[in-house]
Design a protein around this motif. Structure first.
Motif, mmCIF file in Angstrom:
data_model
loop_
_atom_site.group_PDB
_atom_site.id
_atom_site.type_symbol
_atom_site.label_atom_id
_atom_site.label_comp_id
_atom_site.label_asym_id
_atom_site.label_seq_id
_atom_site.Cartn_x
_atom_site.Cartn_y
_atom_site.Cartn_z
ATOM 1 N N LEU A 1 -39.231 -70.523 48.517
ATOM 2 C CA LEU A 1 -38.025 -70.824 49.283
ATOM 3 C C LEU A 1 -38.387 -71.279 50.705
ATOM 4 O O LEU A 1 -37.820 -72.253 51.224
ATOM 5 C CB LEU A 1 -37.126 -69.589 49.349
ATOM 6 N N ASP A 2 -39.338 -70.600 51.318
ATOM 7 C CA ASP A 2 -39.738 -70.957 52.681
ATOM 8 C C ASP A 2 -40.255 -72.385 52.751
ATOM 9 O O ASP A 2 -39.897 -73.148 53.666
ATOM 10 C CB ASP A 2 -40.825 -70.003 53.185
ATOM 11 N N ALA B 1 -31.451 -64.469 50.379
ATOM 12 C CA ALA B 1 -30.283 -64.828 51.187
ATOM 13 C C ALA B 1 -30.577 -64.721 52.676
ATOM 14 O O ALA B 1 -30.101 -65.532 53.490
ATOM 15 C CB ALA B 1 -29.098 -63.947 50.801
ATOM 16 N N GLU B 2 -31.351 -63.728 53.047
ATOM 17 C CA GLU B 2 -31.718 -63.563 54.461
ATOM 18 C C GLU B 2 -32.521 -64.748 54.973
ATOM 19 O O GLU B 2 -32.462 -65.083 56.170
ATOM 20 C CB GLU B 2 -32.516 -62.267 54.632
ATOM 21 N N ARG B 3 -33.305 -65.396 54.059
ATOM 22 C CA ARG B 3 -34.100 -66.567 54.465
ATOM 23 C C ARG B 3 -33.261 -67.849 54.448
ATOM 24 O O ARG B 3 -33.709 -68.871 54.953
ATOM 25 C CB ARG B 3 -35.289 -66.759 53.497
ATOM 26 N N GLY B 4 -32.084 -67.796 53.790
ATOM 27 C CA GLY B 4 -31.222 -68.972 53.744
ATOM 28 C C GLY B 4 -31.092 -69.562 52.358
ATOM 29 O O GLY B 4 -32.025 -70.204 51.872
ATOM 30 N N SER C 1 -26.166 -60.461 53.916
ATOM 31 C CA SER C 1 -26.396 -61.916 53.834
ATOM 32 C C SER C 1 -25.975 -62.451 52.474
ATOM 33 O O SER C 1 -25.408 -63.550 52.356
ATOM 34 C CB SER C 1 -27.873 -62.221 54.073
ATOM 35 N N LEU C 2 -26.224 -61.675 51.421
ATOM 36 C CA LEU C 2 -25.922 -62.125 50.064
ATOM 37 C C LEU C 2 -24.426 -62.306 49.853
ATOM 38 O O LEU C 2 -24.003 -63.185 49.089
ATOM 39 C CB LEU C 2 -26.492 -61.127 49.056
#
Length: 929
Positions: A207-208, A251-254, A292-293
């Motif tokens: 994801l990053d 979700a916290e990472r976007g 975040s989710l």
């Protein structure tokens, strides 16, 4: 919480893009890509047509690495050459006003070696998937993991260049990302494995890098979604709580959305059977409003066809809905939905081109099951729910079978706290197969055959009960339902081919099988089907002649073969291969067996055992034609009146005796290898030998026909197969030797020409002091023979890291085995075997570690003798006259193979003479109405 249906309202993703409505096309595998993973034009048209009206189309998963394709015909995004083709797909979708999202993945341990050039699949750890015959993958090293993360980034960059609006990272369906997060597949003890925090690092890293690439490309509104499977049934496996943990971190990472991977949007847990709560409800209950989710939209999938489905799914808690099969059947599904049409998932068999469906997808099982022609309507049922008991060994449970007037609509397992996770998986897989086929006659689940057959039998009982109820309510005499033109006794390859061919020529057909399962001894066939001058041989540049095939079969049979039957056999073989191909049973790969001088043994393209492949394909065709099958039903006697067949007396599993009326009967009950007394009567020296045959091979058809005065021939000609694993009586396929393996004694020495006929090789093994031998092969032979992975999974194989290690583990002298291999490898290089005169299957030196060995000895395998038939498959009496109305095919027949059967000729025999018997019986009925 009550949610208002809003399927035609827009939704804006976190990163800025807006989807115009809540309805998306689901990413469905089409298997339609070119061999290298590039995009054909018909796939562009397929997506373009289906994008109309929808908010977005999620294009099927594309592999990001050459070791990543998990199925044939997969699309790729593993190099820049794929960008132009994918760009055409994105453009076609966006021209319809829909967003184009591309799913990206790597199959990991779910990749079959055949799809990647025989190489070993990769995974987080060297742990095979929990399915029979699964390949043990190679564990990725640290450098390879870093490289794969980069390749996911490269795939995102290519998707942006191709014009897609986003990517969906595929972390579901047991593919590589899920494998890294699963405690079953990830047993690492470094930074990529351990507790769930460490196991989550790989999907987070993917994801990053997706975010980094999008930022670098200045595509700030590029959509990034994530698909997940909420639970695993493996032990240990991913729990629902584990999934929530991972999704919150993502979700916290976007994330722009998360996408449930489910068979139906309302599905509950597959692990906690006592909790009927839909997973979407549990999901909504579990996430806090401030997390975040909670801010990330959720996509639901499965079972979305009509407006009520859409509204119910949105009310249940989904923000967006992915539509699968409905979009296949209706390219204009969104318009039909808005017009209020009530839709059913059905297509006519003539609609493929009009619906712009690529041909590989058209033949995919889930699509094929939706093809319904009025003329092929089968049994009629009384709609309702039927309760049945399933009993198999220690397993006792109840099921509900829900039927409409012409199909199975659902099969439900009643809650039972005693059920284990393994059976739950078996049930779900088998349920899906039966619903797709609209029939209980489907492939059993590997590793759970007994449970599968018990469940299939229970569903079959429900269908039979419902059909009788329909007859009673309709005023139809139930006995009239059992009036047929042709009765086929036996459901092996010969019986199924006969039944299908007779049906296609206009006959009403029923199959009577005394075993509880379809397939007979054909299921045990391994090597392939012999034929000369075939399309597939010509395509591979193999020069062959029917005359050579005839002569080698005659010589192999020690010149005892019936020459007229053998001529029919050889002449009809290529057409039989073509007939199978027309039924979508493709035997395109070619190898060789003992006694042949030319590669003419046809087998599946993936080089798997031919028997299961053949029966699976024939049963699929059986279901498409709605041919009746009576399992657990014994053929007691053939009824004659005025020298004419009038029917067959049968006895079912409950002891009920009745007469099935018919004008013609085909007997295809197989040989008698499993009838110890019968074998010993004709060949006393075979006392104590194991048999490779299934327990139904008892010669019952021979006895049945002898009662009517049928002649028998060659009854004492009983073949023993040289390579049988003795503890299990499991046949080790001739394709292993045909692929280049050798046989050695316990002393580590070769002792015969491994590619000689079966009788000669068997005799050489029996002549050894230990009366057994070892099949020795290397990694290259294993990689080219799918059957070898099956033997590994069954525990038959001794494996050594090199030849000395193998010698140590098998009790051989390492120096002797090394010398044996050196001499053989030199023979391969020279293509000349001065020791034993082997001239075929000298394919490559045995030198690619690891090395493998299987201990074998001969076992009773085939009975060449049986009833006498004419060249038209008519059963002959003792005066060599045809018995009116009776035909026979397969191993129940004698005379074709003489004193010894060549490997690959049995499968040819059953198909060739099964087709002939079906044709002759159907034509006879037409002219004798």
């Amino acid at each position: 919480m009550e949610r208002t249906p809003v399927f035609n309202t827009a939704l804006s993703f976190t990163r800025g893009k807006t989807v115009k409505n809540r309805l998306l096309m689901a990413p469905m595998t089409t298997c339609s890509g070119f061999h290298d993973g590039s995009v054909p034009q018909d796939l562009v048209d397929y997506y373009g047509q289906r994008a109309q009206g929808l908010g977005a189309v999620i294009v099927e998963c594309c592999f990001i690495d050459p070791l990543g394709p998990a199925f044939p015909g997969a699309l790729g995004i593993d190099n820049d050459k794929k960008i132009p083709g994918l760009a055409r797909v994105a453009k076609a979708i966006k021209q319809q006003g829909a967003l184009a999202i591309l799913q990206i993945y790597h199959g990991g341990r779910m990749v079959e070696p055949e799809l990647i050039g025989g190489r070993t699949p990769v995974a987080p750890s060297a742990v095979a998937a929990a399915r029979e015959g699964a390949t043990i993958p190679r564990a990725l090293n640290l450098g390879e993991i870093d490289a794969l993360i980069t390749k996911f980034g490269d795939a995102v960059n290519r998707a942006i260049k191709a014009g897609f609006d986003g990517v969906e990272i595929h972390g579901a369906n047991t593919y590589l990302l899920q494998q890294f997060y699963s405690p079953h597949s990830n047993r690492r003890d470094d930074q990529w494995g351990g507790d769930r925090e460490k196991r989550s690092r790989f999907p987070l890293a993917v994801l990053d890098i997706a975010h980094q690439i999008a930022e670098r490309a200045e595509a700030s509104d590029f959509i990034i979604g994530y698909r997940f499977s909420p639970e695993e049934i493996e032990k240990p496996g991913i729990t629902f709580g584990d999934s929530l943990y991972l999704l919150e971190k993502l979700a916290e990472r976007g994330l722009d959305y998360v996408h449930f991977s489910l068979g139906h949007w309302s599905r509950s847990s597959i692990v906690d059977l006592e909790d009927p709560t839909p997973l979407i409800a549990r999901y909504r209950q579990a996430i806090s409003s401030g997390s975040s989710l909670a801010q990330v939209p959720v996509i639901g999938v499965g079972g979305i066809v009509n407006r009520a489905d859409v509204e119910n799914a949105l009310r249940a808690g989904y923000d967006l809905l992915a539509v699968g099969k409905a979009c296949i059947v209706y390219p204009d599904w969104w318009q039909r939905l808005n017009a209020g049409e009530n839709l059913s998932l059905e297509m006519a068999s003539t609609q493929r081109e009009a619906l712009c469906i690529p041909e590989p997808l058209w033949h995919f099982s889930l699509v094929d099951a939706m093809i319904r022609d009025e003329q092929s309507a089968g049994k009629k049922f009384k709609a309702g729910i039927y309760h049945e008991k399933v009993e198999a060994e220690a397993l006792k449970l109840n099921i509900d079978v829900q039927l409409d007037t012409d199909r199975i609509t659902d099969i439900r397992l009643q809650p039972d706290s005693c059920l284990d996770v393994d059976f739950t998986q078996t049930f779900e897989q088998l349920r899906t197969r039966m619903l797709v086929a609209n029939s209980p006659y489907v492939d059993a689940i590997a590793g759970a055959t007994t449970q599968s057959e018990a469940l299939k039998k229970a569903v079959s009982r429900a269908l039979s009960t419902s059909s009788k109820h329909w007859a009673q309510d309709s005023g139809v005499d139930p006995a009239s339902l059992e009036n047929y033109d042709v009765i086929v006794i036996g459901s092996g390859g010969a019986g199924l081919a006969a039944a299908i061919n007779a049906h296609d020529l206009g006959a009403k057909v029923v199959i009577v099988e005394r075993m509880p399962t379809i397939g007979g001894n054909t299921l045990k066939a391994s090597v392939g089907m012999n034929a000369a001058q075939t399309t597939y041989q010509r395509a591979k540049g193999i020069e062959d002649t029917k005359a050579c095939f005839y002569e080698e079969t005659l010589r192999g049979g020690k010149y005892k073969n019936n020459p007229d039957l053998l001529q029919q056999f050889v002449e009809r073989a290529p057409a039989a291969i073509d007939w199978l191909a027309k039924q979508q049973i493709i035997l395109s790969d070619i190898t060789i067996t003992g006694g042949m001088s030319i590669d003419r043994t046809h087998r599946p393209a993936d080089r798997s055992a031919v028997g299961g492949f053949l029966i699976s394909g024939l049963v699929k065709n059986l279901n498409q034609r709605n041919i009746d099958v009576l399992l657990d039903t014994k053929a007691e006697s053939i009824e004659y009146q005025d020298d004419t067949v009038i029917g067959l007396t049968v006895v079912d599993e409950y002891g009920e005796r009745r007469v099935l009326r018919a004008k013609a009967i085909i007997v295809a009950t197989g040989g008698f290898s499993a009838n110890t007394k019968m074998v010993e009567h004709y060949r006393p020296e075979l006392t104590g030998f194991v048999t490779t045959n299934h327990k139904g091979a008892t010669g019952s058809g021979i006895t049945l026909l002898q009662a009517l005065g049928a002649e028998t021939v060659d009854m004492a000609e009983i073949q023993i197969h040289p390579t049988v694993e003795q503890r299990s009586a499991y046949l080790i396929s001739e394709s292993i030797r045909g692929g280049g393996a050798i046989l050695v004694s316990q002393a580590g020495e070769r002792f015969c020409n491994e590619m000689d006929t079966r009788d000669k090789v068997s005799a050489q093994i029996i002549a050894l002091a230990e009366k057994s031998a070892w099949i020795i092969f290397d990694e290259q032979v294993r990689s080219q023979n799918k059957a070898a992975d099956e033997y590994l999974a069954k525990g038959f194989v001794v494996q050594g890291k090199d030849a000395p290690d193998l010698a140590k583990k098998t009790g051989m002298d390492p120096d002797v085995l090394a010398h044996t291999l050196a001499i053989f490898n030199q023979a391969v290089r020279q293509q000349q075997d001065p020791q034993f005169g082997r001239t075929t299957a000298l394919r490559h030196p045995l030198e690619n570690a690891p090395f493998y060995a299987i201990n074998i000895a001969p076992g009773v395998h085939h009975t060449m003798g049986g009833v006498a038939i004419s060249t038209q498959a008519q059963v002959l009496d003792t005066q060599h006259r045809p018995i009116t109305g009776l035909w026979a095919a397969g191993e129940v027949v004698g005379g074709i193979h003489g004193a010894n059967r060549i490997g690959g000729n049995a499968v040819a025999d059953i198909i060739i003479f099964g087709l002939l018997a079906g044709e002759q019986a159907a034509n006879w009925v037409k002219t004798n109405i």
